[in-house]
Design a protein around this motif. Sequence first.
Motif, short mmCIF file in Angstrom:
data_model
loop_
_atom_site.label_atom_id
_atom_site.label_comp_id
_atom_site.label_asym_id
_atom_site.label_seq_id
_atom_site.Cartn_x
_atom_site.Cartn_y
_atom_site.Cartn_z
N SER A 240 0.83 -1.21 0.00
CA SER A 240 0.00 0.00 0.00
C SER A 240 0.86 1.26 0.00
CB SER A 240 -0.89 0.02 1.25
OG SER A 240 -1.67 -1.15 1.31
N ALA A 241 0.28 2.31 -0.54
CA ALA A 241 1.02 3.57 -0.61
C ALA A 241 1.10 4.23 0.77
CB ALA A 241 0.33 4.52 -1.58
N ASP A 242 2.16 4.99 0.97
CA ASP A 242 2.33 5.70 2.25
C ASP A 242 1.10 6.53 2.59
OD1 ASP A 242 5.88 6.58 2.45
OD2 ASP A 242 4.85 4.69 2.10
N SER A 243 0.61 7.24 1.59
CA SER A 243 -0.50 8.17 1.87
C SER A 243 -1.73 7.41 2.35
CB SER A 243 -0.83 8.97 0.61
OG SER A 243 -1.09 8.09 -0.45
N ASP A 244 -1.92 6.22 1.79
CA ASP A 244 -3.07 5.42 2.21
C ASP A 244 -2.89 4.89 3.62
OD1 ASP A 244 -3.13 4.27 -1.15
OD2 ASP A 244 -4.47 5.73 -0.23
N LEU A 245 -1.67 4.49 3.91
CA LEU A 245 -1.41 4.02 5.27
C LEU A 245 -1.59 5.15 6.27
CD1 LEU A 245 1.74 1.81 4.57
CD2 LEU A 245 -0.55 1.00 5.18
N LEU A 246 -1.10 6.31 5.89
CA LEU A 246 -1.24 7.47 6.77
C LEU A 246 -2.71 7.78 7.01
CD1 LEU A 246 1.58 9.82 5.46
CD2 LEU A 246 1.35 8.95 7.79
N LEU A 248 -5.14 5.72 6.99
CA LEU A 248 -5.68 4.71 7.90
C LEU A 248 -5.23 4.93 9.34
CD1 LEU A 248 -5.24 1.29 6.07
CD2 LEU A 248 -7.36 2.22 7.00
N PHE A 249 -3.92 5.15 9.47
CA PHE A 249 -3.37 5.27 10.82
C PHE A 249 -3.94 6.47 11.54
CE2 PHE A 249 -1.15 1.89 9.55
CZ PHE A 249 0.21 1.94 9.32
N SER A 250 -4.22 7.51 10.77
CA SER A 250 -4.64 8.74 11.44
C SER A 250 -6.10 8.69 11.87
CB SER A 250 -4.31 9.97 10.60
OG SER A 250 -4.57 9.75 9.25
N PHE A 251 -6.73 7.55 11.71
CA PHE A 251 -7.98 7.31 12.43
C PHE A 251 -7.73 7.26 13.93
CE2 PHE A 251 -9.98 5.59 8.63
CZ PHE A 251 -11.28 6.02 8.80
N HIS A 252 -6.55 6.83 14.27
CA HIS A 252 -6.28 6.44 15.65
C HIS A 252 -5.28 7.33 16.37
CE1 HIS A 252 -8.62 2.89 14.84
NE2 HIS A 252 -7.91 2.71 13.74
N VAL A 253 -4.36 7.87 15.62
CA VAL A 253 -3.42 8.81 16.21
C VAL A 253 -3.31 10.00 15.26
CG1 VAL A 253 -2.05 7.09 17.46
CG2 VAL A 253 -1.45 7.68 15.11
N ALA A 254 -2.81 11.08 15.78
CA ALA A 254 -2.69 12.26 14.93
C ALA A 254 -1.74 11.97 13.77
CB ALA A 254 -2.17 13.43 15.74
N ARG A 255 -2.08 12.52 12.65
CA ARG A 255 -1.26 12.27 11.47
C ARG A 255 0.19 12.69 11.70
NH1 ARG A 255 -3.71 11.97 6.04
NH2 ARG A 255 -2.01 11.63 4.57
N GLU A 256 0.37 13.76 12.45
CA GLU A 256 1.74 14.23 12.71
C GLU A 256 2.52 13.27 13.59
OE1 GLU A 256 -0.95 17.30 13.90
OE2 GLU A 256 -1.23 15.97 12.21
N MET A 284 -15.07 4.07 -0.33
CA MET A 284 -14.61 3.01 0.55
C MET A 284 -13.34 3.38 1.29
SD MET A 284 -15.13 -0.41 -1.60
CE MET A 284 -16.68 -0.85 -2.36
N ARG A 285 -12.77 4.48 0.91
CA ARG A 285 -11.49 4.80 1.54
C ARG A 285 -11.72 5.44 2.89
NH1 ARG A 285 -7.94 7.37 -3.17
NH2 ARG A 285 -6.42 7.46 -1.50
N PRO A 286 -10.93 5.06 3.85
CA PRO A 286 -11.13 5.60 5.19
C PRO A 286 -10.72 7.05 5.27
CG PRO A 286 -9.11 4.36 5.08
CD PRO A 286 -9.77 4.21 3.73
N LEU A 287 -11.26 7.67 6.27
CA LEU A 287 -10.93 9.07 6.47
C LEU A 287 -10.03 9.22 7.66
CD1 LEU A 287 -14.49 10.38 5.93
CD2 LEU A 287 -12.55 10.66 4.40
N PRO A 288 -9.09 10.09 7.55
CA PRO A 288 -8.22 10.30 8.70
C PRO A 288 -8.95 11.04 9.80
CG PRO A 288 -7.62 11.72 6.86
CD PRO A 288 -8.75 10.87 6.38
#
Lengths: 319, 121
Positions: A240-246, A248-256, A284-288
Motif C-alpha cells: 500500500s502507498a504511504d499516503s493510504d497508510l497514513l 488509515l493510521f490517522s484514524f487512531h493517532v494524529a497524522r503528525e 470506501m477509503r477511510p478518512l483520517p
Amino acid sequence: MNESQTRAPSPGEFDLSQFHDVFFEEAGDNLANMESLLLALDLHAIEDETLNAIFRCAHSIKGGAATFGFQDVADLTHVMETLLDRLRRHEIAITVGMVDTLLESGDVLRQQLALRQAASSESLDASELVARIRALAHGDAAAAPLTAAPLNAAPLNAAPLTAAPLTAAPEVASPPALVVDLAPGERVLAVRVGPLEHATQADPIAELFEEIPGLGKFTALDQGHLDGQRMRHFQVITSSADSDLLDLFSFHVAREQVHLQSMPRESTDSVSGAAGLKSLPERMRPLPRTAPGGSSDPQLRQSPRPLILPARVWPSALR
Amino acid sequence: MASILAVDDSASMRQMVSFTLRSSGHQVIEAVDGQDALEKISRSPVDLVLTDQNMPRMDGLSLVRALRGNEQYRQTPILVLTTESSDEMKQAGRAAGATGWMVKPFDPVRLVEVIGKVLGR
C-alpha cells in the motif's frame, strides 16, 4: 537472583575464590571485545568467525560465572549464548534489534559484574532482558516475529541496518529492521508513532492489520513499550502507498504522530502490485481522524463522512 | 601422578584447572586452544588431555580428532570439560573419540575424581 554470594565455595583445598580477580579481569576483556565486535558488525557481510568470536565472549563469561556461582551473570550470558549460538549456526538471521539487545546486555553485564566484584549484596533484575533475549533466540513472534531469511539472501540497503547509528544515539535510534523476504511490489516500512502519552495509544494501528487482511504484515518492534522519546516502533511489509497508510493510521493517532520510513531493498521490484488503497472507490477509503492539534489539511477537517472502516470490503481490493 | 595437558582459551578457567590438578599432585601443561595444544604436546608427551570445546583457531572436538589420528595418542584419555551439555554435542564428542564429557560449571572435586578414575582404569 542473588544466591551468588551465599553459594558455598568449593570444598577443602580447592578454594577457587583466589581466581576471582583473574575472572573479573578476563570477563571485562571479553565484554569489551564483544562490544567492539558488535559495534563493528556489518550486517551485510558477517563472517562466521566474527559470530563465533562474539559467541565465545559470552560463553567464556558464562563458564566462569557459573563456576563461581555468579548466577545473575550466568543467567544473562546463558541466554545471550543461546541467541548467538543460533546465529552462528545460521538457524536465525541477525537483525539490528538483536545487535542492539546484545549491546544492551553488555551494559547490564558490566553492572552485574561490578556488583559481584564489589561483593555487593545488591543485584540487578535483568529478568525482562533475559526473557527478551530468550524470545529473540526462539524466534518468538513478539520479539522477532518474522521468520527471517538469511541476510545475504535478502540484502537490505546499508543505511538503516548498520549497528553504528543505533549505538551512537540509542535514545533516538531508528527502528530496528528485520530481514525479510518480500513479494513483488512489497516494501518494508519502518513506522514510528509518537510522541505518545501511553504505549497503548498505538495499539489500534496493529489492529488495523488484523482487520484488513490485505493491508500488509505488521510487526511490533518494541515489545509494546515506548522508547525514550515516547515513540513506538513498528515494521510494516506492505504494497500500500504511504499516503493510504497514513490515512488509515490517522484514524487512531494524529497524522503528525506517524512517521513512515521506507527501508528499500536491493533488487526488489517495488512498483508492481502497489496499487493498494488508491484503487479503492473513493467512498470506501477511510478518512483520517482530525489530529488533536488540528490537521493542517482543511479537507480532512471538513470531511462529513463517517469514520468507520468498512473492513469487509477491503481485502480483495487491497491485494 | 600424571602429566596432564589442560586446554582452555579462558585464562581463569585454565588457572583453576591447573591449580586443582597440581593440588592433586599432577603435572600440568597449559594450552590456550587446540592448535596450541598440538604444539605443546609435540614437545612433551602427556598421560591425559583435558580440553574445553569452544575455543578460537581449533576447538576441542577438532583437537580430539587430531589426537586420535596420531598413533601416539590413540589410547590416551581425553576429557572434554565444557558448558556444552546437549546430547548432540556429547554424541559428537564420543564419535570424535573423547573418553569423557564433563559439563561446567567447573567442580574441582568432581574433576579430580573423574581423572583418578580415568587414569586408574
